[in-house]
Structure formats: structure tokens, C-alpha cells
Design a protein around this motif. Structure first.
Motif, PDB file in Angstrom:
ATOM      1  N   PRO A 181       0.498  -1.051  -0.064  1.00 12.34           N
ATOM      2  CA  PRO A 181       0.263   0.117   0.002  1.00 12.34           C
ATOM      3  C   PRO A 181       0.607   1.127  -0.290  1.00 12.34           C
ATOM      4  O   PRO A 181       0.408   2.599  -0.945  1.00 12.34           O
ATOM      5  CB  PRO A 181      -1.002   0.089   1.185  1.00 12.34           C
ATOM      6  CG  PRO A 181      -0.922  -1.235   1.545  1.00 12.34           C
ATOM      7  CD  PRO A 181       0.001  -1.844   0.722  1.00 12.34           C
ATOM      8  N   ALA A 182       1.761   0.961   0.277  1.00 15.39           N
ATOM      9  CA  ALA A 182       2.829   2.164   1.244  1.00 15.39           C
ATOM     10  C   ALA A 182       4.014   2.510  -0.674  1.00 15.39           C
ATOM     11  O   ALA A 182       4.119   3.592  -0.702  1.00 15.39           O
ATOM     12  CB  ALA A 182       3.509   2.753   2.082  1.00 15.39           C
ATOM     13  N   THR A 183       4.012   1.635  -1.282  1.00 14.60           N
ATOM     14  CA  THR A 183       4.903   1.538  -2.592  1.00 14.60           C
ATOM     15  C   THR A 183       3.867   1.693  -3.674  1.00 14.60           C
ATOM     16  O   THR A 183       3.640   2.760  -4.265  1.00 14.60           O
ATOM     17  CB  THR A 183       5.987   0.099  -2.356  1.00 14.60           C
ATOM     18  OG1 THR A 183       5.340  -0.606  -1.651  1.00 14.60           O
ATOM     19  CG2 THR A 183       7.063   1.236  -0.899  1.00 14.60           C
ATOM     20  N   SER A 184       3.855   0.463  -4.143  1.00 16.98           N
ATOM     21  CA  SER A 184       3.416   0.040  -5.376  1.00 16.98           C
ATOM     22  C   SER A 184       1.739   0.828  -5.241  1.00 16.98           C
ATOM     23  O   SER A 184       1.114   1.646  -6.504  1.00 16.98           O
ATOM     24  CB  SER A 184       3.383  -1.142  -5.822  1.00 16.98           C
ATOM     25  OG  SER A 184       2.721  -2.188  -4.933  1.00 16.98           O
ATOM     26  N   GLY A 185       1.363   0.649  -4.260  1.00 17.70           N
ATOM     27  CA  GLY A 185      -0.640   1.299  -3.885  1.00 17.70           C
ATOM     28  C   GLY A 185      -0.834   2.911  -4.609  1.00 17.70           C
ATOM     29  O   GLY A 185      -1.456   2.992  -4.891  1.00 17.70           O
ATOM     30  N   GLN A 186       0.603   3.116  -3.517  1.00 19.11           N
ATOM     31  CA  GLN A 186       0.772   4.523  -3.593  1.00 19.11           C
ATOM     32  C   GLN A 186       0.677   5.292  -4.937  1.00 19.11           C
ATOM     33  O   GLN A 186      -0.071   6.529  -5.391  1.00 19.11           O
ATOM     34  CB  GLN A 186       1.865   5.188  -2.367  1.00 19.11           C
ATOM     35  CG  GLN A 186       1.554   5.655  -1.526  1.00 19.11           C
ATOM     36  CD  GLN A 186       0.881   6.689  -0.593  1.00 19.11           C
ATOM     37  OE1 GLN A 186       0.874   7.566  -1.381  1.00 19.11           O
ATOM     38  NE2 GLN A 186       0.320   6.684   0.091  1.00 19.11           N
ATOM     39  N   ARG A 187       1.501   4.232  -6.302  1.00 17.30           N
ATOM     40  CA  ARG A 187       1.706   4.830  -7.221  1.00 17.30           C
ATOM     41  C   ARG A 187       0.326   4.659  -7.949  1.00 17.30           C
ATOM     42  O   ARG A 187       0.100   5.806  -8.896  1.00 17.30           O
ATOM     43  CB  ARG A 187       3.284   4.314  -7.904  1.00 17.30           C
ATOM     44  CG  ARG A 187       4.047   5.320  -7.686  1.00 17.30           C
ATOM     45  CD  ARG A 187       6.005   4.772  -7.650  1.00 17.30           C
ATOM     46  NE  ARG A 187       5.167   4.369  -9.388  1.00 17.30           N
ATOM     47  CZ  ARG A 187       5.351   5.798  -9.730  1.00 17.30           C
ATOM     48  NH1 ARG A 187       6.343   6.750  -9.905  1.00 17.30           N
ATOM     49  NH2 ARG A 187       5.220   5.283 -11.643  1.00 17.30           N
ATOM     50  N   ALA A 188      -0.355   3.431  -7.840  1.00 14.83           N
ATOM     51  CA  ALA A 188      -1.555   2.998  -8.573  1.00 14.83           C
ATOM     52  C   ALA A 188      -2.476   3.868  -8.834  1.00 14.83           C
ATOM     53  O   ALA A 188      -3.448   4.799  -9.477  1.00 14.83           O
ATOM     54  CB  ALA A 188      -1.857   1.783  -7.965  1.00 14.83           C
ATOM     55  N   THR A 189      -2.972   4.829  -6.603  1.00 17.90           N
ATOM     56  CA  THR A 189      -3.679   5.863  -6.668  1.00 17.90           C
ATOM     57  C   THR A 189      -3.439   6.321  -7.169  1.00 17.90           C
ATOM     58  O   THR A 189      -4.312   7.741  -7.510  1.00 17.90           O
ATOM     59  CB  THR A 189      -3.826   5.997  -5.101  1.00 17.90           C
ATOM     60  OG1 THR A 189      -3.897   4.884  -4.574  1.00 17.90           O
ATOM     61  CG2 THR A 189      -4.993   6.857  -4.611  1.00 17.90           C
ATOM     62  N   ARG A 190      -2.026   7.215  -6.924  1.00 20.69           N
ATOM     63  CA  ARG A 190      -1.501   8.930  -7.878  1.00 20.69           C
ATOM     64  C   ARG A 190      -1.606   8.816  -9.463  1.00 20.69           C
ATOM     65  O   ARG A 190      -2.495   9.937 -10.066  1.00 20.69           O
ATOM     66  CB  ARG A 190      -0.201   8.872  -7.826  1.00 20.69           C
ATOM     67  CG  ARG A 190       0.143   9.305  -5.791  1.00 20.69           C
ATOM     68  CD  ARG A 190       1.398   9.851  -6.006  1.00 20.69           C
ATOM     69  NE  ARG A 190       1.837  10.094  -4.585  1.00 20.69           N
ATOM     70  CZ  ARG A 190       2.700  10.622  -4.767  1.00 20.69           C
ATOM     71  NH1 ARG A 190       4.023  10.966  -5.854  1.00 20.69           N
ATOM     72  NH2 ARG A 190       3.224  11.110  -3.023  1.00 20.69           N
ATOM     73  N   LYS A 191      -1.511   6.966  -9.816  1.00 18.86           N
ATOM     74  CA  LYS A 191      -2.129   6.903 -11.970  1.00 18.86           C
ATOM     75  C   LYS A 191      -4.237   7.498 -12.112  1.00 18.86           C
ATOM     76  O   LYS A 191      -3.465   8.118 -13.028  1.00 18.86           O
ATOM     77  CB  LYS A 191      -1.400   6.539 -12.708  1.00 18.86           C
ATOM     78  CG  LYS A 191      -1.349   5.613 -13.547  1.00 18.86           C
ATOM     79  CD  LYS A 191      -0.329   4.120 -13.675  1.00 18.86           C
ATOM     80  CE  LYS A 191      -0.729   4.349 -15.500  1.00 18.86           C
ATOM     81  NZ  LYS A 191       0.006   2.880 -16.111  1.00 18.86           N
ATOM     82  N   LYS A 192      -3.949   7.038 -11.321  1.00 16.41           N
ATOM     83  CA  LYS A 192      -5.644   7.100 -11.093  1.00 16.41           C
ATOM     84  C   LYS A 192      -6.276   9.254 -11.093  1.00 16.41           C
ATOM     85  O   LYS A 192      -7.203   9.381 -12.121  1.00 16.41           O
ATOM     86  CB  LYS A 192      -7.052   6.881 -10.622  1.00 16.41           C
ATOM     87  CG  LYS A 192      -6.369   5.126 -10.421  1.00 16.41           C
ATOM     88  CD  LYS A 192      -6.952   4.307  -9.412  1.00 16.41           C
ATOM     89  CE  LYS A 192      -7.297   2.846  -9.501  1.00 16.41           C
ATOM     90  NZ  LYS A 192      -7.870   2.384  -8.408  1.00 16.41           N
ATOM     91  N   LEU A 193      -4.692   9.954 -10.282  1.00 16.21           N
ATOM     92  CA  LEU A 193      -5.995  10.832 -10.724  1.00 16.21           C
ATOM     93  C   LEU A 193      -4.795  12.059 -10.934  1.00 16.21           C
ATOM     94  O   LEU A 193      -5.257  13.403 -10.954  1.00 16.21           O
ATOM     95  CB  LEU A 193      -5.295  11.206  -8.981  1.00 16.21           C
ATOM     96  CG  LEU A 193      -6.608  10.669  -7.908  1.00 16.21           C
ATOM     97  CD1 LEU A 193      -6.307  10.994  -6.743  1.00 16.21           C
ATOM     98  CD2 LEU A 193      -7.794  10.710  -7.741  1.00 16.21           C
ATOM     99  N   LEU A 194      -3.602  10.934 -12.064  1.00 11.48           N
ATOM    100  CA  LEU A 194      -3.303  12.403 -12.144  1.00 11.48           C
ATOM    101  C   LEU A 194      -4.144  13.148 -13.399  1.00 11.48           C
ATOM    102  O   LEU A 194      -3.567  14.675 -13.832  1.00 11.48           O
ATOM    103  CB  LEU A 194      -1.759  11.908 -13.439  1.00 11.48           C
ATOM    104  CG  LEU A 194      -0.837  11.064 -12.597  1.00 11.48           C
ATOM    105  CD1 LEU A 194       0.295  10.118 -13.548  1.00 11.48           C
ATOM    106  CD2 LEU A 194       0.075  12.233 -12.353  1.00 11.48           C
ATOM    107  N   LYS A 195      -4.559  12.711 -14.194  1.00 11.32           N
ATOM    108  CA  LYS A 195      -5.303  13.646 -15.148  1.00 11.32           C
ATOM    109  C   LYS A 195      -7.037  13.237 -15.714  1.00 11.32           C
ATOM    110  O   LYS A 195      -7.376  11.489 -15.668  1.00 11.32           O
ATOM    111  CB  LYS A 195      -5.119  12.877 -16.545  1.00 11.32           C
ATOM    112  CG  LYS A 195      -5.254  14.356 -17.884  1.00 11.32           C
ATOM    113  CD  LYS A 195      -4.427  14.498 -18.528  1.00 11.32           C
ATOM    114  CE  LYS A 195      -5.064  15.922 -19.664  1.00 11.32           C
ATOM    115  NZ  LYS A 195      -5.675  17.133 -19.050  1.00 11.32           N
ATOM    116  N   THR A 196      -7.863  13.537 -14.573  1.00 15.17           N
ATOM    117  CA  THR A 196      -9.183  12.768 -15.274  1.00 15.17           C
ATOM    118  C   THR A 196      -9.994  13.990 -16.312  1.00 15.17           C
ATOM    119  O   THR A 196      -9.321  15.181 -15.953  1.00 15.17           O
ATOM    120  CB  THR A 196     -10.074  12.786 -13.680  1.00 15.17           C
ATOM    121  OG1 THR A 196     -10.434  13.760 -13.218  1.00 15.17           O
ATOM    122  CG2 THR A 196      -9.284  12.612 -12.782  1.00 15.17           C
TER     123      THR A 196
END
Length: 298
Positions: A181-196
């Protein structure tokens, strides 16, 4: 005979003093939240924990100027103290406790920079019982600290954790950290919010540096270490044309807000983490807590 703590390798604290420090912390923590008093938090906290908790208490004061008499007191029991033998300052020890908040173990890192200072908590991590490692101790029960600036046979030096972690969050490169959650999970969450369709988000991560955010680590029985470290994070959410930020729901961010969040919202955060560093192999970030330290609207 006088023992010089700046030169002699001695236990960082006596167990009786460690117990008193835990009691003092608990009392101060409860006072801070019961009275909405940031000064009370600063009396018993420092480093990453204070950077996270002080804004929360300030926000509570904005929202509840008269305090919160109904605040349920924090209780920390079944304390087990891991105290290293150290030379020089600062010194630290870890209290592994049971909390009345949940079924996990609360690990608190106490530190001080000189003998006349009170012990304050610089890191808090919440781990399952299975995640708390067995620490290496000598025949007298004293633990072994791991120097921040030297790998000491570890896969990653404790002093490089913050810079390596923030670099990983920015680029995804490095291959040092295990998925979670603190590593790959953080990056996955950010990727969803980079551009909407409604907004885009920019992230900036920076290492948290000593002396305020000094990492600490203790050797474990398996030859690895359990380390505690901090990091800085900033996030700017910019709305697309025709969209507005809307209501800011985070109570701390809302209370700290500077300006009006119409087209953009900028949040600054501090995180604190506990990580298992093996002799070889990936570093596992076991727990990560973060708090808003500033908020600005544009």
C-alpha cells in the motif's frame, strides 16, 4: 565516576525512565486533544509526529475553540521497551505497546538530544503483532542501533530511506521496495488522479532531512533492521475549465486553508513510515501514516 553520554556506549535510557516517558507522552497527548492545545502536543512530540499532529490539534482548535471534553483518552498498555546502547546524541528507544484504539501494536520512537531534554515521541507506527520483529539484544537485554550513514550489511542504509522512497514515488524506478500500500499502492492511486475529465494533479516528493527528521533503526535477530523515517509530499489539484474545487472535506486542510480553493487546491503533507530492511532483498514498508501540514487555494 562520571559517565559521558557523548563518548561512552551506554543504554539510551533506564527502563524505569522509559516507562515514565511513555506515561508523560500519553498524558500530554490526551491533554492536547482534550483542550485543543497545540502547545501540549509540542511538549511530548517532536519530528515527524509533531509535524503531523500539531496541525490536527490546531484544526481542532479552529473547529472546537473550547476543546473536546469528551475526547476518549488514549491508553497505552502492555509496554515492551527496546533500548539500544549508544554513544553520542541524540539517543532513542522504542516502546511497543497495546492501544485501546485498535487490535494492533503501537510502536513509539522516543528521542532526545541531550540529557537535560525530556523524552519526546518522534515516530509512531501501527503494526500487526506478526509485523513486529524480534530485535537483536546482548546478554543484558540492550538492543543494537544501526547507523543512518552506513548500510552495515543491509540492502539499504537507513539514512537513504527517505531519498530513495521519495525518488521511487516520483519515478517508480529503483527496484528497492516490495509492493504494498505504501509503495506500488501509492503510485497506483496517484496514476488514477494524474488526469481526469474534471482535474489534473501534480505530485512533488522530497526527502525529510536531519536533524528534525532523523531516521532511526534497530538491528533485528535475522540480521536486518526495523527503521523509521519521514518524507515530505505536496499535491496540487488543478481544475479543468468550467470546474471548481468544491467542498474541502478534510477537516485539517479546511481549517488550515489559505486563500479560496476555486481553480486549484495545494496540500502539503508529512509522512512517517516503518520499514523492514533485510540484509538482501526488497525493503518492506510496513506502515505509513501521513498528515496535512498546510493547505492553500487558488
Amino acid at each position: 565516576m562520571t559517565v559521558h553520554g557523548e563518548r561512552a556506549v551506554i543504554p539510551a535510557a533506564r527502563k524505569a525512565d522509559a516507562a515514565k516517558a511513555l506515561e508523560r507522552f500519553t498524558d500530554g497527548y490526551n491533554t492536547a486533544y482534550r483542550k485543543s492545545d497545540p502547545a501540549a502536543a509540542a511538549e511530548v512530540e517532536t519530528g515527524a509526529l509533531l509535524a503531523m499532529e500539531e496541525p490536527r490539534v490546531k484544526a481542532q482548535r479552529v473547529n472546537s475553540p473550547d476543546g473536546n471534553p469528551g475526547f476518549p483518552p488514549l491508553e497505552l498498555t502492555d509496554a515492551q521497551y527496546t533500548i539500544p546502547k549508544q554513544a553520542g546524541w541524540p539517543k532513542f528507544f522504542v516502546a511497543d505497546t497495546e492501544s485501546n484504539r485498535n487490535d494492533f501494536r503501537w510502536l513509539l520512537v522516543f528521542t532526545r538530544s541531550r540529557a537535560s531534554d525530556p523524552w519526546k515521541v518522534s515516530y509512531l507506527s501501527i503494526l500487526s503483532k506478526d509485523e513486529v520483529p524480534a530485535f537483536r539484544t546482548d546478554e543484558d537485554g540492550w538492543a543494537e542501533p544501526v547507523a543512518a550513514g552506513s548500510s552495515s550489511g543491509l540492502a539499504l542504509a537507513p539514512g537513504r530511506l527517505s531519498s530513495t522512497y521519495t525518488g521511487y514515488l516520483q519515478t517508480g524506478r529503483g527496484g528497492v521496495f516490495a509492493d504494498g500500500p505504501a509503495t506500488s499502492g501509492q503510485r497506483a492511486t496517484r496514476k488514477k488522479l494524474l488526469k481526469t475529465p474534471q482535474f489534473w494533479t501534480d505530485y512533488r516528493d522530497q526527502p525529510a532531512k536531519p536533524p528534525q527528521y532523523a531516521p532511526v533503526a534497530l538491528r533485528t535477530e535475522d540480521g536486518g533492521a526495523l527503521a523509521f523515517f519521514a518524507a515530505h509530499h505536496a499535491e496540487q489539484r488543478t481544475m479543468a475549465a468550467g470546474s471548481r474545487v468544491g467542498e474541502v472535506k478534510d477537516p485539517t486542510a479546511k481549517a488550515l486553508m489559505q486563500g479560496k480553493p476555486e481553480r486549484a487546491l495545494i496540500l502539503s503533507r508529512v509522512s512517517e513510515s516503518a520499514a523492514r530492511i533485510p540484509a538482501r532483498g526488497p525493503v518492506a514498508v510496513l506502515n505509513r501514516l501521513e498528515g496535512v501540514t498546510a493547505a492553500r487555494g487558488k
